[in-house]
Design a protein around this motif. Structure first.
Motif, PDB file in Angstrom:
ATOM      1  N   LEU A  60       3.423 -87.004  69.652  1.00 22.35           N
ATOM      2  CA  LEU A  60       3.765 -85.714  69.055  1.00 22.35           C
ATOM      3  C   LEU A  60       5.225 -85.429  69.346  1.00 22.35           C
ATOM      4  O   LEU A  60       5.661 -85.536  70.495  1.00 22.35           O
ATOM      5  N   VAL A  61       5.963 -85.038  68.316  1.00 18.49           N
ATOM      6  CA  VAL A  61       7.385 -84.775  68.451  1.00 18.49           C
ATOM      7  C   VAL A  61       7.706 -83.438  67.791  1.00 18.49           C
ATOM      8  O   VAL A  61       7.279 -83.187  66.662  1.00 18.49           O
ATOM      9  N   ALA A  62       8.441 -82.587  68.486  1.00 22.81           N
ATOM     10  CA  ALA A  62       8.904 -81.341  67.877  1.00 22.81           C
ATOM     11  C   ALA A  62       9.957 -81.695  66.831  1.00 22.81           C
ATOM     12  O   ALA A  62      10.832 -82.523  67.071  1.00 22.81           O
ATOM     13  N   SER A  63       9.857 -81.079  65.670  1.00 19.37           N
ATOM     14  CA  SER A  63      10.748 -81.368  64.560  1.00 19.37           C
ATOM     15  C   SER A  63      11.016 -80.073  63.802  1.00 19.37           C
ATOM     16  O   SER A  63      10.526 -79.017  64.193  1.00 19.37           O
ATOM     17  N   THR A  64      11.770 -80.152  62.719  1.00 23.68           N
ATOM     18  CA  THR A  64      11.976 -78.988  61.856  1.00 23.68           C
ATOM     19  C   THR A  64      11.812 -79.416  60.404  1.00 23.68           C
ATOM     20  O   THR A  64      12.101 -80.555  60.041  1.00 23.68           O
ATOM     21  N   VAL A  65      11.314 -78.489  59.605  1.00 20.59           N
ATOM     22  CA  VAL A  65      11.184 -78.694  58.165  1.00 20.59           C
ATOM     23  C   VAL A  65      11.849 -77.496  57.503  1.00 20.59           C
ATOM     24  O   VAL A  65      11.563 -76.343  57.865  1.00 20.59           O
ATOM     25  N   ASP A 106      -6.277 -93.085  71.408  1.00 18.06           N
ATOM     26  CA  ASP A 106      -7.154 -93.664  72.418  1.00 18.06           C
ATOM     27  C   ASP A 106      -6.946 -93.054  73.797  1.00 18.06           C
ATOM     28  O   ASP A 106      -7.750 -93.279  74.694  1.00 18.06           O
ATOM     29  N   SER A 107      -5.854 -92.329  73.978  1.00 13.97           N
ATOM     30  CA  SER A 107      -5.540 -91.725  75.275  1.00 13.97           C
ATOM     31  C   SER A 107      -4.689 -90.490  75.024  1.00 13.97           C
ATOM     32  O   SER A 107      -4.240 -90.266  73.902  1.00 13.97           O
ATOM     33  N   PRO A 108      -4.448 -89.683  76.054  1.00  9.45           N
ATOM     34  CA  PRO A 108      -3.619 -88.494  75.833  1.00  9.45           C
ATOM     35  C   PRO A 108      -2.290 -88.872  75.164  1.00  9.45           C
ATOM     36  O   PRO A 108      -1.655 -89.851  75.561  1.00  9.45           O
ATOM     37  N   PRO A 109      -1.899 -88.120  74.142  1.00 13.02           N
ATOM     38  CA  PRO A 109      -0.696 -88.470  73.393  1.00 13.02           C
ATOM     39  C   PRO A 109       0.577 -88.325  74.206  1.00 13.02           C
ATOM     40  O   PRO A 109       0.649 -87.525  75.137  1.00 13.02           O
ATOM     41  N   LEU A 110       1.580 -89.099  73.819  1.00 14.26           N
ATOM     42  CA  LEU A 110       2.926 -88.924  74.346  1.00 14.26           C
ATOM     43  C   LEU A 110       3.518 -87.709  73.644  1.00 14.26           C
ATOM     44  O   LEU A 110       3.268 -87.500  72.458  1.00 14.26           O
ATOM     45  N   VAL A 111       4.287 -86.912  74.346  1.00 12.20           N
ATOM     46  CA  VAL A 111       4.846 -85.706  73.752  1.00 12.20           C
ATOM     47  C   VAL A 111       6.344 -85.619  74.003  1.00 12.20           C
ATOM     48  O   VAL A 111       6.836 -86.078  75.026  1.00 12.20           O
ATOM     49  N   ALA A 112       7.062 -85.039  73.042  1.00 15.38           N
ATOM     50  CA  ALA A 112       8.499 -84.776  73.167  1.00 15.38           C
ATOM     51  C   ALA A 112       8.766 -83.415  72.540  1.00 15.38           C
ATOM     52  O   ALA A 112       8.526 -83.216  71.355  1.00 15.38           O
ATOM     53  N   GLY A 113       9.208 -82.468  73.368  1.00 13.96           N
ATOM     54  CA  GLY A 113       9.477 -81.124  72.869  1.00 13.96           C
ATOM     55  C   GLY A 113       8.220 -80.301  72.691  1.00 13.96           C
ATOM     56  O   GLY A 113       8.215 -79.313  71.969  1.00 13.96           O
ATOM     57  N   ASP A 115       4.743 -78.682  74.913  1.00  9.92           N
ATOM     58  CA  ASP A 115       4.136 -78.420  76.214  1.00  9.92           C
ATOM     59  C   ASP A 115       2.882 -79.288  76.338  1.00  9.92           C
ATOM     60  O   ASP A 115       1.909 -79.078  75.619  1.00  9.92           O
ATOM     61  N   ALA A 116       2.921 -80.267  77.247  1.00 10.50           N
ATOM     62  CA  ALA A 116       1.797 -81.190  77.411  1.00 10.50           C
ATOM     63  C   ALA A 116       0.509 -80.464  77.774  1.00 10.50           C
ATOM     64  O   ALA A 116      -0.583 -80.952  77.480  1.00 10.50           O
ATOM     65  N   GLY A 117       0.609 -79.272  78.360  1.00  5.95           N
ATOM     66  CA  GLY A 117      -0.569 -78.492  78.701  1.00  5.95           C
ATOM     67  C   GLY A 117      -1.316 -77.967  77.486  1.00  5.95           C
ATOM     68  O   GLY A 117      -2.489 -77.591  77.588  1.00  5.95           O
ATOM     69  N   LEU A 118      -0.672 -77.942  76.329  1.00  5.82           N
ATOM     70  CA  LEU A 118      -1.313 -77.491  75.084  1.00  5.82           C
ATOM     71  C   LEU A 118      -2.000 -78.623  74.341  1.00  5.82           C
ATOM     72  O   LEU A 118      -2.716 -78.391  73.369  1.00  5.82           O
ATOM     73  N   VAL A 119      -1.765 -79.849  74.766  1.00  6.53           N
ATOM     74  CA  VAL A 119      -2.219 -81.025  74.032  1.00  6.53           C
ATOM     75  C   VAL A 119      -3.481 -81.588  74.672  1.00  6.53           C
ATOM     76  O   VAL A 119      -3.583 -81.679  75.892  1.00  6.53           O
ATOM     77  N   GLY A 120      -4.443 -81.932  73.822  1.00 11.14           N
ATOM     78  CA  GLY A 120      -5.684 -82.514  74.319  1.00 11.14           C
ATOM     79  C   GLY A 120      -6.328 -83.406  73.284  1.00 11.14           C
ATOM     80  O   GLY A 120      -5.720 -83.733  72.256  1.00 11.14           O
ATOM     81  N   LEU A 121      -7.565 -83.781  73.548  1.00 10.86           N
ATOM     82  CA  LEU A 121      -8.344 -84.614  72.639  1.00 10.86           C
ATOM     83  C   LEU A 121      -9.725 -83.996  72.461  1.00 10.86           C
ATOM     84  O   LEU A 121     -10.252 -83.379  73.388  1.00 10.86           O
ATOM     85  N   GLU A 129     -11.415 -90.050  68.948  1.00  5.74           N
ATOM     86  CA  GLU A 129     -10.785 -88.929  69.641  1.00  5.74           C
ATOM     87  C   GLU A 129      -9.622 -88.407  68.798  1.00  5.74           C
ATOM     88  O   GLU A 129      -8.711 -89.162  68.448  1.00  5.74           O
ATOM     89  N   GLN A 130      -9.663 -87.109  68.469  1.00 10.43           N
ATOM     90  CA  GLN A 130      -8.623 -86.485  67.657  1.00 10.43           C
ATOM     91  C   GLN A 130      -7.747 -85.624  68.552  1.00 10.43           C
ATOM     92  O   GLN A 130      -8.222 -84.913  69.439  1.00 10.43           O
ATOM     93  N   VAL A 131      -6.452 -85.652  68.293  1.00  4.04           N
ATOM     94  CA  VAL A 131      -5.477 -84.870  69.046  1.00  4.04           C
ATOM     95  C   VAL A 131      -5.640 -83.392  68.707  1.00  4.04           C
ATOM     96  O   VAL A 131      -5.854 -83.031  67.545  1.00  4.04           O
ATOM     97  N   THR A 132      -5.539 -82.544  69.731  1.00  3.89           N
ATOM     98  CA  THR A 132      -5.532 -81.098  69.534  1.00  3.89           C
ATOM     99  C   THR A 132      -4.250 -80.520  70.123  1.00  3.89           C
ATOM    100  O   THR A 132      -3.695 -81.063  71.079  1.00  3.89           O
ATOM    101  N   VAL A 133      -3.799 -79.437  69.538  1.00  2.03           N
ATOM    102  CA  VAL A 133      -2.658 -78.685  70.066  1.00  2.03           C
ATOM    103  C   VAL A 133      -3.087 -77.227  70.086  1.00  2.03           C
ATOM    104  O   VAL A 133      -3.517 -76.686  69.068  1.00  2.03           O
TER     105      VAL A 133
END
Length: 179
Positions: A60-65, A106-113, A115-121, A129-133
């Protein structure tokens, strides 16, 4: 008193450290500068991970659109979305998941930008396993063509790009009269 014993102990101690000192060298190392590892350079495993779904590790990467502001993207830069009908469990399954592929890992996602505390499966109905934010399952939109694209925001009021905080990105359809 015998002074030979302490001297012999010291000699054996120094001799015992010699092999450890050699550990600082790596016969397989190549010369040259150290190459930095970048987030996008990591690749999922070629095959299934034992005990996993074979999806690899999501990123997961913080980006802008443009027009939306801060959003989340995957490792390839594709905008990620949340579905209003999902609460804590994913309900978008076939054929919905063909248009809105879930971001699986397959495992907790890598994150950039992010908060890893908001990310789960969360476990999907198919067992992957689906990623949740922010507790919300995360999806891609199949018709998004690349980085900075968010065509999924025009589909319906039930789908919205997701921010790094797990919220809806940009104005809602109801408040703006459409995107």
């Amino acid at each position: 008193m015998n002074r030979a014993r302490p001297m012999a102990a010291a000699v054996f101690a120094v001799a015992g450290l010699a092999p450890v000192a050699a550990c600082g060298t790596n016969p397989y190392a190549t010369s040259g500068a150290v190459q930095p590892v970048t987030l996008g350079a990591q690749r999922p495993p070629a095959g299934p991970v034992p005990g996993g779904s074979g999806a690899g590790q999501a990123q997961l990467v913080a980006s802008t659109v443009e027009g939306l502001g801060a959003v989340l993207a995957d490792a390839e830069g594709h905008t990620l979305y949340r579905y209003a009908k999902d609460t804590t469990r994913p309900v978008c399954a076939d054929p919905c998941a063909e248009t809105w592929p879930p971001l699986v890992s397959d495992s907790p996602p890598l994150v950039a930008g992010v908060d890893a505390g908001l990310v789960g499966l969360v476990t999907r109905p198919d067992g992957r396993e689906q990623v949740t934010v922010g507790g919300r399952p995360v999806y891609r939109y199949a018709k998004d063509t690349g980085t900075g694209v968010a065509f999924g925001r025009n589909v319906s009021a039930d789908w919205a790009a997701i921010t790094p905080a797990g919220e809806k990105a940009g104005p809602s359809l109801a408040s703006s009269g459409g995107y």
